[in-house]
Design an enzyme around this catalytic site. Structure first.
Site, PDB file in Angstrom:
ATOM      1  N   HIS A 474       0.835  -1.083   0.084  1.00 13.09           N
ATOM      2  CA  HIS A 474       0.077  -0.118  -0.045  1.00 13.09           C
ATOM      3  C   HIS A 474       0.953   1.513   0.022  1.00 13.09           C
ATOM      4  O   HIS A 474       0.642   2.158   0.808  1.00 13.09           O
ATOM      5  CB  HIS A 474      -0.772   0.222   1.281  1.00 13.09           C
ATOM      6  CG  HIS A 474      -1.801  -1.205   1.308  1.00 13.09           C
ATOM      7  ND1 HIS A 474      -2.420  -1.455   2.656  1.00 13.09           N
ATOM      8  CD2 HIS A 474      -2.396  -1.957   0.388  1.00 13.09           C
ATOM      9  CE1 HIS A 474      -3.310  -2.376   2.325  1.00 13.09           C
ATOM     10  NE2 HIS A 474      -2.968  -2.982   1.107  1.00 13.09           N
ATOM     11  N   PRO A 475       1.850   1.481  -0.947  1.00 12.23           N
ATOM     12  CA  PRO A 475       2.752   2.768  -0.874  1.00 12.23           C
ATOM     13  C   PRO A 475       1.675   3.928  -1.317  1.00 12.23           C
ATOM     14  O   PRO A 475       1.134   3.761  -2.143  1.00 12.23           O
ATOM     15  CB  PRO A 475       3.907   2.164  -1.985  1.00 12.23           C
ATOM     16  CG  PRO A 475       3.122   1.436  -2.766  1.00 12.23           C
ATOM     17  CD  PRO A 475       2.259   0.461  -2.006  1.00 12.23           C
TER      18      PRO A 475
END
Length: 558
Positions: A474-475
């Protein structure tokens, strides 16, 4: 697959770089009234075939160079020097074509916090209507969820009794239940939602892009975007590489970067927009000194807490080649069976302590003991919870290695660099053990596979975390929204790049702070809202829906 003919040099009113979650939504919305021409630039290829479209095959595309950029972090100093995979979709639909298909809007308070950080117009009341516009919810809270949008959101069958045991165990431990964590009450245990429709992955490409490509004013161009062309302080085009040719895609009105929280800052820096000292050191002429480009990198880390199952009812029996072949055959013929779900069918969002007003821990429950990427399954029937804190205080960055657009960027998350992260993760493990110890699991519970019953002290848990924590993929946050006078903001609340005209960013990189849960839904929402901003339309009317906040939040964690 295009809606028009491509010449060597071409133009459109709007040029979008990236066909992922936000890019596909914008391609559809900007082209839908036929008034404007739109070009989408995408380096990746087709999303056809079962490895992407079959939901249960989710671990395959993220491990394939055909579909994934193959990025990895730099050695993470607080995780024993491990380099963690950072999958990003290199395919039509971007990361929505290789993700786990879990659908989470995020909590209302996440967006109110965005507004407090300078993202005016991005509070919960502002973004809730866009979630409703994009959704076609099947089983969500009436009046809160969208019912006519292009993005189908469904729930798994939850046939396996372990899904129900997990939810019941949460109730027995004293936690809340929720009928719809994407409704007004996120907190609690309940069914997990997925972007699966009629047995297929319902990616942003399937929901938005491919239907829109039937329009004559939308064109898909394949190529590697190498830099934004800026003249007189205005973005006028995108330089792309196709084979050994360099071409120019002109934009009459605007260019929008939607290339991911890794590639959007990379492209800005290649174009001279970013930290001046970094660009100068690489010989890149500085057009706009924006130190926030590539900074503020955030992610969710998670652990797999695994328990052996005493009954042979888990997915372990489906991991052999013969069973996989049967599952694949049923899916190909009927789009049904174990191939038609991502198997994340129960979930929980909990608060870690009294005084925390909304959930800061997420659980994915899975009736098998295996890594998210499909590797290293336990050699026994088992079940597991993916668990991790939602609001880590650690921050990292994305930087260029050199000035060559083909060179992968330098990614350093700086995971676990804040002391609070260690405390929060230890609590997550102990809390999961408490849940697995409830009577609901009595008839299924065997030995603890991981961390293992011998791992109890803070030091032992820290060693396990250091060795086994994994990215939830989930960058975000590397081109964050802020006020125009905020030196470390990259885009203003209209998503315009500060200091350069006719250039916007619209993807997960603009998040000021990471939202609760998986990021596909918030990324699509950004694309939806960005479309109205780009077209100069009046925003959708603000919502008056108020989130449920636990009345005991000040004195109790449940």
């Amino acid at each position: 697959m295009t809606g028009g003919t491509i010449a060597q040099s071409h133009q459109a009113d709007f040029v979008i770089v990236g066909s992922g979650s936000a890019g596909s939504a914008m391609a559809s919305r900007l082209s839908e009234d036929g008034k404007y021409s739109v070009i989408v630039i995408e380096y990746g290829g087709s999303d056809a075939g079962p490895l992407i479209q079959m939901p249960a095959a989710l671990s395959y595309p993220m491990n394939m160079a055909l579909y994934d950029w193959g990025y990895v972090s730099e050695p993470e100093p607080h995780l024993g020097g491990r380099r963690l995979a950072t999958p990003r979709g290199k395919v039509i639909g971007g990361s929505s074509s290789i993700n786990g298909m879990v659908y989470v809007r995020g909590h209302a308070r996440d967006y109110d916090h965005w507004a407090e950080m300078g993202a005016d117009g991005w509070a919960w009341a502002d973004v809730a209507p866009y979630f409703q516009r994009m959704e076609h919810s099947h089983g969500g809270e009436e009046g809160v969820r969208g019912e006519n949008g292009p993005l189908h959101v469904t729930r798994g069958r939850r046939h396996n009794p372990l899904y129900h045991a997990f939810v019941e165990a949460g109730r027995q431990a004293g936690f809340e239940l929720t009928e719809d964590y994407n409704g007004l009450k996120q907190e609690g245990f309940g069914a997990m939602e997925q972007t699966v429709w009629q047995g297929r992955r319902w990616s942003a490409a399937n929901a938005y892009l491919k239907p829109a490509l039937k329009r004559p004013n939308l064109t898909l161009v394949r190529g590697l975007a190498t830099r934004i062309l800026i003249e007189g302080g205005k973005a006028v085009g995108v330089e792309i590489k196709r084979g050994d040719r360099i071409e120019r895609i002109g934009a009459r009105r605007e260019i929008v970067l939607a290339a991911s929280s890794i590639n959007s800052p990379k492209l800005l820096m290649l174009s001279g927009i970013g930290p001046a000292d970094h660009l100068t050191a690489l010989g890149i002429p500085v057009i706009s000194d924006r130190p926030g480009v590539g900074a503020n990198l955030q992610d969710h880390l998670e652990l797999y807490v695994q328990q052996e199952c005493t009954q042979p009812i888990t997915l372990y029996s489906r991991l052999n080649l013969f069973s996989k072949a049967l599952i694949g055959l049923e899916w190909v013929l009927f789009r049904s069976g174990d191939g038609a779900t991502n198997h994340f069918e129960s979930a929980a969002f909990l608060r870690s302590a009294p005084g925390v007003d909304y959930p800061d821990i997420q659980f994915h429950f899975l009736p098998v003991a295996i890594r998210y990427d499909g590797k290293l399954p336990a050699r026994a029937h088992g079940y597991q919870a993916h668990v991790g804190p939602m609001r880590s205080k650690s921050r990292g960055h994305v930087r260029l290695r050199d000035s060559d657009p083909a060179t992968p960027p330098l990614i350093r998350f700086n995971y676990m660099s804040h002391e609070d992260d260690w405390r929060d993760f230890r609590h997550c493990v102990r809390l999961t053990r408490e849940i697995f110890a409830q009577p609901a699991f009595d008839e299924y519970r065997g030995r603890e596979i991981a961390p293992g019953s011998d791992v109890q002290s803070d030091d032992q848990l820290d060693a396990f975390i250091r060795q086994h924590a994994e990215s939830a993929y989930h960058p975000c946050g590397t081109c964050r929204i802020g006020r125009a006078d905020d030196r470390h903001a990259v885009v203003d609340p209209e998503l315009q790049v500060i200091g350069v005209d006719r250039l916007r960013v619209a993807d997960s990189s603009v998040f000021p702070r990471i939202t609760n849960g998986n990021l596909n839904a918030p990324s699509i929402m950004v694309g939806e809202k960005a479309s109205d901003l780009i077209l100069g339309r009046r925003p959708l009317p603000r919502s008056n829906l108020q989130p449920w906040i636990n009345p005991r939040w000040q004195v109790c964690d449940r």
